[in-house]
Write a protein that holds these residues in place. Sequence first.
Motif, PDB file in Angstrom:
ATOM      1  N   THR A 193       0.676  -1.277  -0.079  1.00  8.15           N
ATOM      2  CA  THR A 193      -0.253   0.007  -0.200  1.00  8.15           C
ATOM      3  C   THR A 193       0.995   1.286  -0.072  1.00  8.15           C
ATOM      4  O   THR A 193       0.412   2.110   0.560  1.00  8.15           O
ATOM      5  N   ASP A 194       2.153   1.166  -0.500  1.00  8.87           N
ATOM      6  CA  ASP A 194       2.938   2.268  -0.585  1.00  8.87           C
ATOM      7  C   ASP A 194       3.398   3.097   0.883  1.00  8.87           C
ATOM      8  O   ASP A 194       3.493   4.143   1.122  1.00  8.87           O
ATOM      9  N   GLY A 195       3.291   2.022   1.693  1.00  4.87           N
ATOM     10  CA  GLY A 195       3.741   2.299   3.173  1.00  4.87           C
ATOM     11  C   GLY A 195       2.557   2.699   3.982  1.00  4.87           C
ATOM     12  O   GLY A 195       2.728   3.132   5.085  1.00  4.87           O
ATOM     13  N   CYS A 196       1.247   2.742   3.329  1.00  7.01           N
ATOM     14  CA  CYS A 196       0.024   3.435   4.255  1.00  7.01           C
ATOM     15  C   CYS A 196      -0.438   2.307   5.119  1.00  7.01           C
ATOM     16  O   CYS A 196      -0.528   1.055   4.915  1.00  7.01           O
ATOM     17  N   PRO A 197      -0.990   2.639   6.512  1.00  8.81           N
ATOM     18  CA  PRO A 197      -1.680   1.697   7.132  1.00  8.81           C
ATOM     19  C   PRO A 197      -3.201   1.164   6.318  1.00  8.81           C
ATOM     20  O   PRO A 197      -3.702   2.074   5.383  1.00  8.81           O
ATOM     21  N   TYR A 198      -3.621  -0.102   6.733  1.00 11.03           N
ATOM     22  CA  TYR A 198      -4.642  -0.567   5.770  1.00 11.03           C
ATOM     23  C   TYR A 198      -5.635  -1.440   6.793  1.00 11.03           C
ATOM     24  O   TYR A 198      -5.139  -2.117   7.532  1.00 11.03           O
ATOM     25  N   PHE A 199      -6.836  -1.577   6.283  1.00 13.57           N
ATOM     26  CA  PHE A 199      -7.867  -2.449   6.615  1.00 13.57           C
ATOM     27  C   PHE A 199      -7.878  -3.677   5.603  1.00 13.57           C
ATOM     28  O   PHE A 199      -7.442  -3.275   4.625  1.00 13.57           O
ATOM     29  N   ILE A 200      -7.988  -4.981   6.055  1.00 12.53           N
ATOM     30  CA  ILE A 200      -8.010  -5.847   5.093  1.00 12.53           C
ATOM     31  C   ILE A 200      -9.403  -6.809   5.221  1.00 12.53           C
ATOM     32  O   ILE A 200      -9.786  -6.766   6.594  1.00 12.53           O
ATOM     33  N   TYR A 201      -9.958  -7.025   3.965  1.00 14.34           N
ATOM     34  CA  TYR A 201     -11.104  -8.090   4.078  1.00 14.34           C
ATOM     35  C   TYR A 201     -10.576  -9.270   3.316  1.00 14.34           C
ATOM     36  O   TYR A 201      -9.762  -9.139   2.108  1.00 14.34           O
ATOM     37  N   VAL A 202     -10.885 -10.535   3.623  1.00 16.94           N
ATOM     38  CA  VAL A 202     -10.612 -11.913   3.179  1.00 16.94           C
ATOM     39  C   VAL A 202     -11.571 -12.492   2.857  1.00 16.94           C
ATOM     40  O   VAL A 202     -12.555 -12.884   3.812  1.00 16.94           O
ATOM     41  N   GLY A 203     -11.866 -12.729   1.657  1.00 18.27           N
ATOM     42  CA  GLY A 203     -13.052 -13.778   1.231  1.00 18.27           C
ATOM     43  C   GLY A 203     -13.466 -13.561  -0.210  1.00 18.27           C
ATOM     44  O   GLY A 203     -12.892 -12.655  -0.852  1.00 18.27           O
ATOM     45  N   SER A 204     -14.353 -14.269  -0.415  1.00 17.31           N
ATOM     46  CA  SER A 204     -14.936 -14.007  -2.013  1.00 17.31           C
ATOM     47  C   SER A 204     -15.709 -12.793  -2.074  1.00 17.31           C
ATOM     48  O   SER A 204     -16.234 -11.977  -1.175  1.00 17.31           O
ATOM     49  N   GLY A 261      -6.923  -9.852  -5.260  1.00 17.60           N
ATOM     50  CA  GLY A 261      -7.404 -11.135  -5.988  1.00 17.60           C
ATOM     51  C   GLY A 261      -6.997 -12.324  -5.006  1.00 17.60           C
ATOM     52  O   GLY A 261      -6.737 -11.774  -3.755  1.00 17.60           O
ATOM     53  N   TRP A 262      -6.744 -13.590  -5.223  1.00 12.09           N
ATOM     54  CA  TRP A 262      -6.459 -14.420  -4.375  1.00 12.09           C
ATOM     55  C   TRP A 262      -5.073 -14.690  -3.952  1.00 12.09           C
ATOM     56  O   TRP A 262      -4.172 -14.263  -4.963  1.00 12.09           O
ATOM     57  N   LEU A 263      -4.806 -14.978  -2.835  1.00 16.37           N
ATOM     58  CA  LEU A 263      -3.175 -14.911  -2.269  1.00 16.37           C
ATOM     59  C   LEU A 263      -3.062 -16.330  -1.677  1.00 16.37           C
ATOM     60  O   LEU A 263      -4.225 -16.782  -1.217  1.00 16.37           O
ATOM     61  N   SER A 264      -1.657 -16.917  -1.954  1.00 17.98           N
ATOM     62  CA  SER A 264      -1.428 -18.041  -1.323  1.00 17.98           C
ATOM     63  C   SER A 264      -1.417 -17.887   0.157  1.00 17.98           C
ATOM     64  O   SER A 264      -1.416 -16.756   0.764  1.00 17.98           O
ATOM     65  N   ASN A 265      -1.548 -18.896   1.050  1.00 15.30           N
ATOM     66  CA  ASN A 265      -1.299 -18.678   2.532  1.00 15.30           C
ATOM     67  C   ASN A 265       0.054 -18.008   2.920  1.00 15.30           C
ATOM     68  O   ASN A 265      -0.180 -17.160   3.791  1.00 15.30           O
ATOM     69  N   GLU A 266       0.992 -18.229   2.304  1.00 15.45           N
ATOM     70  CA  GLU A 266       2.316 -17.603   2.577  1.00 15.45           C
ATOM     71  C   GLU A 266       1.988 -15.959   2.438  1.00 15.45           C
ATOM     72  O   GLU A 266       2.428 -15.394   3.196  1.00 15.45           O
ATOM     73  N   HIS A 267       1.324 -15.537   1.088  1.00 16.00           N
ATOM     74  CA  HIS A 267       1.344 -14.172   1.121  1.00 16.00           C
ATOM     75  C   HIS A 267       0.197 -13.586   1.819  1.00 16.00           C
ATOM     76  O   HIS A 267       0.286 -12.482   2.274  1.00 16.00           O
ATOM     77  N   LEU A 268      -0.905 -14.464   1.805  1.00 15.86           N
ATOM     78  CA  LEU A 268      -1.955 -13.967   2.826  1.00 15.86           C
ATOM     79  C   LEU A 268      -1.806 -13.899   4.262  1.00 15.86           C
ATOM     80  O   LEU A 268      -1.917 -12.845   4.929  1.00 15.86           O
ATOM     81  N   SER A 269      -0.685 -14.662   5.007  1.00 20.33           N
ATOM     82  CA  SER A 269      -0.543 -14.308   6.338  1.00 20.33           C
ATOM     83  C   SER A 269       0.357 -13.201   6.549  1.00 20.33           C
ATOM     84  O   SER A 269       0.089 -12.417   7.583  1.00 20.33           O
TER      85      SER A 269
END
Length: 374
Positions: A193-204, A261-269
Amino acid sequence: MKIAVNAKALNKGNSDGVGRFTYETFSRIVKAHPEHQFYFIFDRNYQHNHVFGRNVEPIVVGPPAKHPLAWWYWHEVLLADQLKKIKPDVFVAPDGFLSLSVPTAQVAVIHDLSFEHYPELEKWGRRKYFQHFFPRFAEKASRILTVSNFSKSDICGSYKISPHKIDVAYNAADPIFAPLTQNQIDDLRFDLTDGCPYFIYVGSIHPRKNVGRMLRAFDRFKDETPSNYKFLMVGNPDFKAPKIEKIYREMHHKKDVIFAGWLSNEHLSKAVGAAEALVFVPIFEGFGIPLVEAMKTNVPIITSSVTSLPEVAGDAALLVDPFSIIEIKNAMTKMATDYNFRNTQASLAFERGKLFNWDNTASLLWSTIQKAIE
């Protein structure tokens, strides 16, 4: 003992909750019970890493079942014929789809009944199939396993099934989900996010997941709370995504929303671990694995006050009415502006996360299998 398993969900991998459940439980059960023979039944070519041991015989029964009519033919004709050949002691369906055509003892893992409560959010053919067959699957099953006490109660009430027939085993998160150091968080935010704080949503990206209201709430949050916050949306678009795209196009702050998009578990974690908070407020959920993933990474949680989510979250989340854009927006504001509150919520989430692990889930599923045979 011979155990047949509907292994179709393994081909979906970790991008699908049922696929993840199947992988995490049976990879453990197969290794823990080398004295038993397992038959993994696929409807298409499989990955060899989904054959978890020498005591697993993979069987491909084609053609692939891609639509409701094909589902019926695959389960009631092709699968039934295969089960008659194997003569297993039990058949386990991690996706809940049984074969009504065989007398074999069967275990149905029914994750939720969202299609009964929000049928308009399913494709017509899928909805009709689910509503016709799942009551029959529930009745046919020797045992049922589900993933929350909420779902157990829902199955009992919706299908008039005795609670004594249903076991509960919570989902969990991959062990790769763990807290990050501040340096790791800074580096990841620079990349994401170019260094910005962020909220995250995970799901379809689907209306049942309430993505539209989350986007509108974030837009209001940005209007009222000037900040450099971003909203990282992780997941693949579903068939009703065009409605969500319309909401996105109408946003004032669409440039601050990132669809990863979809992320692998490694990247998602890593993506979850570097977030300021998880925002996961579906209108219906049988469990909600992203909650546990956030807990394991020491990230505070905003989630819904309905269905299974308060049960999973306990006191370790800020609960909101998923139908209230204002409540979701206010929760974002609280997380973004109250540092002490956010830290307290992160600590509560991390402690809560210790309750969930796949070893327990696999052990409970094995117990259900044994009950079905008995």
